[in-house]
Write an enzyme that holds these catalytic residues in place. Structure first.
Site, short mmCIF file in Angstrom:
data_model
loop_
_atom_site.label_atom_id
_atom_site.label_comp_id
_atom_site.label_asym_id
_atom_site.label_seq_id
_atom_site.Cartn_x
_atom_site.Cartn_y
_atom_site.Cartn_z
N LYS A 138 23.80 12.51 16.42
CA LYS A 138 22.35 12.77 16.44
C LYS A 138 21.71 11.64 17.24
O LYS A 138 22.09 10.47 17.11
CB LYS A 138 21.83 12.80 15.00
N SER B 170 16.07 18.45 10.71
CA SER B 170 15.90 17.89 12.04
C SER B 170 17.21 17.71 12.80
O SER B 170 17.18 17.54 14.01
CB SER B 170 15.17 16.55 11.95
N SER C 236 17.56 17.43 6.28
CA SER C 236 17.88 17.56 7.71
C SER C 236 19.35 17.70 8.08
O SER C 236 19.64 17.97 9.24
CB SER C 236 17.31 16.38 8.48
#
Ligand code: GLN
Length: 473
Positions: free
Chosen positions: A72, A148, A172
């Site tokens: 990420k 996310s 997330s």
């Protein structure tokens, strides 16, 4: 062959048989990204040359020897860009060091490869808040992958990554895993070091794996978990052998079903899939028991006060002076701060900074922030009480399958409310997993549904045991 079609275990087997080298694997994944990621947008960038250099010295006998792992875009890895998908850092920052999780990955032989798309600064549930580009759900490209960590989930689902790391502040990891049909784990607060991760809300953030199988998640968590002298919130607790939980039976496992999580607002098709999964777990010897988490109704409000308050403090460092974007329009110091932040941050990030600053401001602190902290304690107590009766708690991850891109973007409250089943776990600090439990058809697409299992603090082994039993069944 595209190595990203393989699980971690399969890739390791291919290496040991001599069918593949890490360099072949990286090259094949880069080709797969070039061919298919244009339609998905799961990656912000990748650096094949750097990864091939890492591959040269990799030790294949290590637990993750030669395994590429996508990160990420808020996880620092030396020599790679790290922008949290924000324009304020995009193209302006390159990591001078490794986050602890990346150091641990490297020590286990893994190769950090590819920057996964995300909502800007991890704020969002759909990846629509990425400041760089949108990310789409591989099962239906008109739909969101979740957020996310949407990119991390999408690239694993689209088979352009073997596995990925994400972060979970209010869902997330679990929610995009559910929407993309992959496995995602939010470890217990403090289980994994956050040193070297761009912080969103420091009392809630945790880093964890997104993988194709439960076993891969166990293997990855095994690698990244453990004490860290550079993160004082990191627990000084031994890391059990998570992979030992894989394949153990679940006879007598007590599963709590919070009545508040199976109430109004839950899509009937999602409910059916979750109930089928629970029946499967029962047929394997688990016992389900109705429980109550009475403060569930307050979780979303509590989270959006605490998370925004912490974010407003964490994001103060992005000011156009220390690093990141600096406005060219400013003609005095205040102008540098104001214009750099105005130009660099997206709308949702600004909304959260405003909210967070407001709830911390003198006169409102007691009414909002302090009260939210008190309610957080009540929510935590709900879990403590529940875990006196049950080993794990089961629920849906998200009330609906992946929604259409644009469907909720004009209504932040509707977007926030969709986090209802995931947020409490972060407020309570407990661990959770999302494991695929089927799919529902909507508008001609088969959309994955995840089952959420929540465990006691440091109870990750229970999650792996139950999730693996379901996956196998
Ligand atoms: N969707 C939640 C939010 O927007 C959670 C995000 C996260 O876990 N990083 O804050």
């Amino acid at each position: 062959m595209n190595a990203a079609e393989l699980t971690i275990s399969q890739l390791r087997e291919a290496y040991s048989k001599g069918d593949l080298t890490p360099a072949d694997a990286l090259q094949s994944i880069a080709s797969a990204i070039d061919e298919t990621d244009g339609d998905i947008g799961g990656y912000l960038s990748y650096d094949l040359e750097l990864a091939l250099k890492d591959a040269e010295s990799v030790d294949l006998s290590k637990p993750l020897g030669g395994v590429p792992i996508a990160l990420k875009d808020l996880i620092n890895a030396e020599g790679q860009p790290c922008a949290a998908a924000s324009r304020i850092l995009d193209g302006k920052y390159q990591s001078p060091y490794d986050a602890t999780v990346v150091r641990k990955l490297r020590e286990a032989g893994a190769i950090p490869f590819g920057r996964a798309n995300m909502d800007e600064f991890a704020m969002g549930s759909s990846n629509e808040n990425s400041g760089i580009k949108p990310c789409r759900n591989p099962h239906d490209t008109d739909r969101i992958p979740g957020g996310s960590s949407g990119g991390s989930a999408a690239v694993v689902a689209a088979k352009t990554a073997v596995a990925a790391l994400g972060t979970d502040t209010g869902g997330s990891i679990r929610q995009p895993a559910s929407h993309c049909g992959v496995v995602g784990v939010k470890p217990t607060y403090g289980r994994v070091s956050r040193y070297g991760l761009i912080a969103f809300a420091s009392s809630l953030d945790q880093c964890g794996p997104l993988t194709k199988t439960v076993e891969d998640s166990a293997l990855l968590l095994q690698t990244i978990a453990g004490p860290c002298e550079r993160d004082s919130t990191c627990l000084d607790a031994e890391v059990p052998d998570y992979t030992a939980a894989i394949g153990q039976d679940i006879k007598g496992l007590k599963i709590g079903l919070p009545k508040e999580y199976f109430a109004e607002g839950l899509d009937p098709a999602v409910k059916e899939k979750v109930e089928n999964a629970l029946k499967t777990l029962e047929s394997l010897g688990a016992e389900t028991i109705e429980i109550s988490l009475p403060n569930t109704d307050h979780a979303v409000a509590t989270y959006y006060i605490i998370a925004t308050a912490e974010a407003s403090a964490n994001l103060a460092r992005f000011d156009g002076v220390r690093y990141g974007h600096r406005s060219q329009e400013a003609d005095d110091l205040l102008g540098v701060y104001e214009l750099s932040r105005d130009e660099g941050f997206g709308a949702e990030v600004k909304r959260r900074i405003l909210l967070g600053t407001y709830v911390l401001s003198s006169g409102y602190y007691d009414a909002y922030y302090l009260r939210a902290q008190k309610v957080r304690t009540l929510i935590r107590q709900d879990f403590t009480t529940a875990f006196e009766k049950v080993d794990v708690i089961a629920s849906p991850v998200s009330p609906t399958p992946a929604f259409k891109i644009g469907e909720k973007s004009s209504d932040p409250l509707a977007m926030y409310l969709a986090d209802i089943y995931t947020i409490s776990a972060n407020l309570a600090g407990v661990c959770g997993i999302s494991v695929p439990c089927g799919s529902v058809s909507e508008g001609g697409s088969d959309l994955p549904v995840g089952l959420q299992l929540l465990g006691k603090p440091l109870g990750e082994s229970d999650l792996f045991r139950a999730a693996h039993a379901l996956e196998t069944a």
